[in-house]
Design a protein around this motif. Structure first.
Motif, mmCIF file in Angstrom:
data_model
loop_
_atom_site.group_PDB
_atom_site.id
_atom_site.type_symbol
_atom_site.label_atom_id
_atom_site.label_comp_id
_atom_site.label_asym_id
_atom_site.label_seq_id
_atom_site.Cartn_x
_atom_site.Cartn_y
_atom_site.Cartn_z
ATOM 1 N N ILE A 6 38.147 31.523 37.584
ATOM 2 C CA ILE A 6 37.451 31.107 38.807
ATOM 3 C C ILE A 6 37.343 32.277 39.777
ATOM 4 N N LEU A 7 38.460 32.999 39.966
ATOM 5 C CA LEU A 7 38.459 34.160 40.865
ATOM 6 C C LEU A 7 37.429 35.183 40.423
ATOM 7 N N PHE A 8 37.456 35.485 39.126
ATOM 8 C CA PHE A 8 36.576 36.520 38.572
ATOM 9 C C PHE A 8 35.113 36.142 38.775
ATOM 10 N N PHE A 45 35.800 42.715 45.513
ATOM 11 C CA PHE A 45 36.292 43.706 44.561
ATOM 12 C C PHE A 45 37.800 43.564 44.365
ATOM 13 N N ILE A 46 38.509 43.359 45.488
ATOM 14 C CA ILE A 46 39.965 43.168 45.390
ATOM 15 C C ILE A 46 40.289 41.921 44.570
ATOM 16 N N LEU A 47 39.504 40.846 44.764
ATOM 17 C CA LEU A 47 39.747 39.615 43.999
ATOM 18 C C LEU A 47 39.520 39.851 42.507
ATOM 19 N N SER A 50 42.250 39.368 39.563
ATOM 20 C CA SER A 50 42.132 38.473 38.412
ATOM 21 C C SER A 50 42.321 39.236 37.103
ATOM 22 N N ILE A 51 42.035 40.551 37.116
ATOM 23 C CA ILE A 51 42.201 41.330 35.885
ATOM 24 C C ILE A 51 43.662 41.752 35.693
ATOM 25 N N GLY A 88 51.632 39.726 39.924
ATOM 26 C CA GLY A 88 52.884 38.985 39.772
ATOM 27 C C GLY A 88 54.074 39.801 40.251
ATOM 28 N N TRP A 89 54.067 41.094 39.922
ATOM 29 C CA TRP A 89 55.162 41.977 40.324
ATOM 30 C C TRP A 89 55.254 42.098 41.846
#
Lengths: 177, 118
Positions: B8-10, B42-44, B48-49, B55-56
């Protein structure tokens, strides 16, 4: 009479008047309600204060000599008075009065600061800037025509706006050196 | 982050990116106003990639899940955008007010000139 092509509210109307006063080199500008509440015969008193007693802003006040009644309408008036007292150490008995006379210094202030309105927080700003503000006893009648722009919800909004402006913005006004 | 959320984000980012470019071409959006949206989407896409990195970082900041972190970033981004828009609106308001004054004073001066001539 200056007519504005777009209605931009009371503040804008006062500001255009101040611009006009400055452009034409007027010594005194008067803020006056046109709905019959104010009587023109008291204007002489206000102008006198400025001309003779070296006052910068003269406010036509209902409560200099008379006592403020304990009615619901005066709650807001008292609250604003109280906050002004805390912030400026000055007692303004009728801060919401719309009948005021400004001298050249005050007119210049209106011209250089677009956030100044015809409301009580401007009085606080001017006191903080070192202007001499004085109240003059006048009588006011009930409005003859037109409607106040304040109803219950707007009154609350007005109070919140004015109080926030006085407490959080005008408090930090410093006198120029 | 679940795979669904990443997709969805991508896709959402790609669509907003495409809309920005299209509006600029139609001259309905100024380039300088679109930059924040472009950078934002672009940040989103990056988020997503590179799910592991997100997560880190989320873990380091103490977020319960990386999805929360992504939502947090989006909210901050939107708040900044709204604040900037508010400032722009106030500036525009002030400019219109001054124009209004200028017209009124000018008309008044012209009128008086005309009256003096009579």
């Amino acid at each position: 009479m200056i007519s504005l092509p777009i209605n931009f509210g009371l503040t804008s109307g006062i500001q255009v008047g101040m611009k006009y006063a400055k452009a034409n080199g007027y010594d005194i500008a008067i803020q006056f309600d046109g709905d019959g509440q104010h009587e023109a015969k008291y204007l002489k008193k206000l102008v006198n204060e400025i001309e003779k007693n070296n006052v910068d802003v003269a406010i036509g006040s209902r409560f200099v000599e008379k006592k403020k009644p304990f009615t619901a309408r005066m709650i807001g008036n008292r609250l604003i008075s109280f906050v002004i007292k805390i912030v400026t150490w000055k007692k303004i008995k009728d801060p919401t009065s719309g009948m005021r006379a400004y001298n050249k210094k005050a007119i210049d202030m209106f011209n250089s600061n677009a956030s100044l309105t015809p409301e009580p927080d401007t009085v606080v700003y001017m006191i903080k800037k070192g202007l001499k503000v004085k109240e003059v006893q006048v009588e006011m009648k009930d409005r003859e025509f037109g409607e106040s722009y304040l109803n219950i919800f707007k009154s609350v909004k007005y109070m919140v706006n004015i109080l926030l402006s006085i407490i959080f913005i005008r408090t930090f006004t410093r006198k120029e050196k | 982050m679940s795979l669904t959320l990443r997709i969805i984000l991508f896709v959402g980012s790609l669509v907003s990116f495409y809309l920005c470019v299209k509006k600029i071409k139609q001259a309905k959006l100024k380039v300088e106003n679109s930059i924040t949206w472009m950078v934002g989407s672009f940040i989103l896409i990056l988020m997503s990639i590179f799910e592991n990195t997100v997560g880190w970082i989320a873990n380091k900041f103490g977020f319960m899940s990386s999805a929360n972190f992504v939502f947090f970033i989006i909210i901050v981004f939107l708040l900044i955008q709204v604040f900037i828009d508010n400032i722009r609106l106030s500036i525009l308001n002030e400019k219109i007010k001054n124009l209004n004054h200028y017209i009124a004073l000018k008309e008044n001066a012209d009128e008086r000139k005309a009256n003096n001539k009579k």
